[in-house]
Design a protein around this motif. Structure first.
Motif, mmCIF file in Angstrom:
data_model
loop_
_atom_site.group_PDB
_atom_site.id
_atom_site.type_symbol
_atom_site.label_atom_id
_atom_site.label_comp_id
_atom_site.label_asym_id
_atom_site.label_seq_id
_atom_site.Cartn_x
_atom_site.Cartn_y
_atom_site.Cartn_z
ATOM 1 N N ALA A 165 0.588 -1.358 -0.030
ATOM 2 C CA ALA A 165 0.186 0.174 -0.305
ATOM 3 C C ALA A 165 0.419 1.190 0.295
ATOM 4 C CB ALA A 165 -0.830 0.131 1.321
ATOM 5 N N GLN A 166 1.575 1.466 0.522
ATOM 6 C CA GLN A 166 2.781 2.057 0.698
ATOM 7 C C GLN A 166 3.603 3.263 -0.464
ATOM 8 O OE1 GLN A 166 6.117 2.405 3.892
ATOM 9 N NE2 GLN A 166 7.323 3.255 3.161
ATOM 10 N N PHE A 167 4.043 1.936 -0.946
ATOM 11 C CA PHE A 167 4.589 2.016 -2.336
ATOM 12 C C PHE A 167 3.927 1.871 -3.221
ATOM 13 C CE2 PHE A 167 7.660 0.768 0.122
ATOM 14 C CZ PHE A 167 8.811 2.344 -0.339
ATOM 15 N N LYS A 168 2.107 2.168 -3.266
ATOM 16 C CA LYS A 168 1.345 2.139 -4.494
ATOM 17 C C LYS A 168 1.228 0.359 -5.433
ATOM 18 C CE LYS A 168 0.487 7.085 -4.299
ATOM 19 N NZ LYS A 168 -0.081 8.254 -4.361
ATOM 20 N N MET A 169 1.663 -0.087 -4.880
ATOM 21 C CA MET A 169 1.231 -1.649 -5.263
ATOM 22 C C MET A 169 0.525 -2.499 -5.339
ATOM 23 S SD MET A 169 5.497 -2.700 -5.143
ATOM 24 C CE MET A 169 5.951 -3.787 -6.321
ATOM 25 N N PRO A 170 -0.025 -2.633 -6.477
ATOM 26 C CA PRO A 170 -1.018 -4.109 -6.421
ATOM 27 C C PRO A 170 -1.050 -5.261 -6.260
ATOM 28 C CG PRO A 170 0.011 -4.359 -8.612
ATOM 29 C CD PRO A 170 0.609 -3.436 -7.895
ATOM 30 N N LYS A 171 -2.139 -6.059 -5.429
ATOM 31 C CA LYS A 171 -2.107 -6.990 -4.423
ATOM 32 C C LYS A 171 -0.921 -7.983 -5.065
ATOM 33 C CE LYS A 171 -5.197 -6.250 -1.093
ATOM 34 N NZ LYS A 171 -7.117 -7.238 -1.258
ATOM 35 N N ALA A 172 -1.069 -8.259 -6.335
ATOM 36 C CA ALA A 172 -0.119 -9.062 -7.599
ATOM 37 C C ALA A 172 1.081 -8.710 -7.364
ATOM 38 C CB ALA A 172 -0.803 -8.979 -8.651
ATOM 39 N N ASN A 173 1.828 -7.656 -6.451
ATOM 40 C CA ASN A 173 3.199 -7.260 -6.763
ATOM 41 C C ASN A 173 3.160 -8.007 -4.801
ATOM 42 O OD1 ASN A 173 2.242 -5.900 -8.689
ATOM 43 N ND2 ASN A 173 4.352 -4.924 -8.534
ATOM 44 N N ILE A 174 2.426 -8.404 -4.125
ATOM 45 C CA ILE A 174 3.057 -8.795 -2.765
ATOM 46 C C ILE A 174 4.102 -10.346 -2.635
ATOM 47 C CG2 ILE A 174 2.236 -10.088 -0.689
ATOM 48 C CD1 ILE A 174 -0.577 -8.303 -0.900
ATOM 49 N N GLU A 175 4.166 -10.741 -3.576
ATOM 50 C CA GLU A 175 4.414 -11.631 -4.214
ATOM 51 C C GLU A 175 6.133 -11.788 -4.576
ATOM 52 O OE1 GLU A 175 6.020 -15.468 -3.383
ATOM 53 O OE2 GLU A 175 3.878 -14.708 -2.978
ATOM 54 N N LEU A 176 5.949 -10.576 -5.264
ATOM 55 C CA LEU A 176 7.665 -9.974 -5.721
ATOM 56 C C LEU A 176 8.256 -9.504 -4.427
ATOM 57 C CD1 LEU A 176 9.469 -8.989 -8.246
ATOM 58 C CD2 LEU A 176 8.288 -7.173 -8.500
ATOM 59 N N ILE A 177 7.123 -8.859 -3.567
ATOM 60 C CA ILE A 177 8.328 -8.359 -2.442
ATOM 61 C C ILE A 177 8.399 -9.207 -0.890
ATOM 62 C CG2 ILE A 177 7.559 -7.265 -0.096
ATOM 63 C CD1 ILE A 177 4.969 -5.867 -1.784
ATOM 64 N N LYS A 178 8.014 -10.237 -1.043
ATOM 65 C CA LYS A 178 7.708 -11.013 -0.492
ATOM 66 C C LYS A 178 9.481 -12.388 -0.587
ATOM 67 C CE LYS A 178 4.892 -14.357 0.579
ATOM 68 N NZ LYS A 178 3.488 -15.070 0.783
ATOM 69 N N ARG A 179 9.554 -12.495 -2.134
ATOM 70 C CA ARG A 179 11.020 -12.988 -2.601
ATOM 71 C C ARG A 179 12.477 -11.945 -2.863
ATOM 72 N NH1 ARG A 179 9.818 -17.662 -5.220
ATOM 73 N NH2 ARG A 179 8.022 -18.009 -5.965
ATOM 74 N N ALA A 180 11.649 -10.722 -2.323
ATOM 75 C CA ALA A 180 12.658 -9.529 -2.617
ATOM 76 C C ALA A 180 13.577 -9.674 -1.281
ATOM 77 C CB ALA A 180 12.458 -8.113 -3.124
ATOM 78 N N TRP A 181 12.554 -9.700 -0.287
ATOM 79 C CA TRP A 181 12.820 -10.060 1.357
ATOM 80 C C TRP A 181 13.758 -11.079 1.184
ATOM 81 C CZ3 TRP A 181 7.698 -7.718 4.669
ATOM 82 C CH2 TRP A 181 7.757 -6.462 4.637
ATOM 83 N N SER A 182 13.095 -11.707 1.007
ATOM 84 C CA SER A 182 13.890 -13.634 1.469
ATOM 85 C C SER A 182 15.588 -13.470 0.695
ATOM 86 C CB SER A 182 12.844 -14.276 0.741
ATOM 87 O OG SER A 182 13.752 -15.637 0.531
#
Length: 345
Positions: A320-337
């Motif tokens: 939400a903070q970076f105005k990314m759609p929910k479909a991008n949550i998996e992308l964020i998760k993998r980036a954090w990993s």
């Protein structure tokens, strides 16, 4: 076409459109043909039990092919001039976009049908009028009595514009009340050529199509893009489970049973953050996903960890903070990993 019944004619004295039900029989109707101006004879008007449908015919001159068409045009103009409201048709706008892998996407936005009051009507010519609606909006209205008259674009650019298609001959011999209902209230006969909100609708449709294309790219290519770091994209050592006694030298290989993979679950890492590793992951995201704030997006995970947020809650807040759609949550998760912010268990 010349066999279509003529149920409208012009009053010989006033020129007003007259329906067959409104006149006296024979030459006493005092009407002339709208298109040919020949004297008309009324057949079976006001007959409650006619053997033949009431209609007009020329007294002496032959019926021409265009007579019925000109008559319905005149009748429709009369109907519009007497109307106080009209149903505006639906407007459907399509937008297109192409994802980075060449996959095309399309989106639609719709301006819903709307019934509006008519404040004033100005006749432009035999087939065109300008309707002034409530709130002062004006619509250039074209009557299409011949399918050949249809055009792709608007006839003018000053006003919004739509057409009313009256080329269906089944409309040409209905009574005045039914004609009024068809012309003013039936949206299926109308088609927009230009609209007040068209530019805004085009922008919305293209934005929706672009959003679909971006979600597709992020969902299907995130693994491939982040796999360049060598930290996220991993393959299982084996797709199969083997029993210890199943394999003997020289014997035939036994049947292989696929292992069902469970979805990975993540928790916060208890190790200090590695800024160099995070920068490498962020560079991959900037190059492959065009995410300018990639490094900050990864570091935000560590901030939420310090605040005591759960991993799932932190993922939603960063999206939400970076105005990314929910479909991008998996992308964020993998980036954090990949950056060592979270670990699987």
């Amino acid at each position: 076409m010349k066999d279509a019944p003529i149920v409208w004619a012009d009053d010989a004295q006033t020129g007003a459109a007259r329906h067959i039900s409104e006149v006296e029989i024979g030459l006493a109707c005092h009407c002339v043909c709208t298109g040919y101006h020949a004297t008309m004879e009324a057949v079976n008007p006001k007959n409650p039990n006619p053997k033949h449908r009431p209609y007009f015919r020329h007294d002496k001159a032959p019926i021409l092919e265009d007579c019925a068409r000109q008559a319905i045009l005149k009748a429709t103009i009369k109907t519009l001039m007497e109307s106080t409201e009209i149903e505006l048709p639906e407007l459907l706008i399509k937008g297109k976009a192409v994802a980075q892998d060449g996959m095309p996407f399309e989106a639609e936005v719709t301006e819903q049908p709307q019934r509006m009051k008519i404040q004033n009507i100005e006749q432009v010519d035999v087939a065109d009028v300008i309707l002034t609606m409530e709130h002062g909006r004006q619509i250039y209205t074209r009557l299409i009595a011949n399918a050949k008259w249809q055009t792709e674009g608007p006839k003018q650019t000053q006003h919004a514009e739509f057409t009313i298609d009256i080329s269906d001959e089944s409309l040409w011999d209905i009574d005045p009340q039914k004609l009024r209902q068809q012309i003013t209230l039936a949206p299926r006969m109308k088609r927009w050529c230009s609209h007040w909100h068209e530019d805004d609708l085009i922008t919305q449709a293209e934005a929706l199509a672009r959003s679909k294309a971006d979600e597709h790219w992020n969902k299907h290519l995130a693994d491939e893009t982040l796999g360049n770091t060598g930290k996220i994209k991993t393959e299982p050592t084996s797709h199969y489970e083997w029993q210890a006694d199943d394999w003997q030298t020289g014997e035939q290989r036994p049947n292989q049973k696929p292992v069902k993979e469970r979805p990975k679950e993540y928790t916060w890492s208890n190790k200090p953050i590695d800024l160099e590793k995070i920068r490498k992951v962020a560079k991959t995201l900037r190059d492959g996903q065009h995410l300018r704030d990639a490094e900050q997006m990864i570091l935000e995970g560590n901030n939420y960890k310090k605040q005591g947020e759960t991993v799932e809650s932190a993922l939603e807040k960063v999206a939400a903070q970076f105005k990314m759609p929910k479909a991008n949550i998996e992308l964020i998760k993998r980036a954090w990993s990949a950056g060592g912010i979270i670990v699987s268990f």
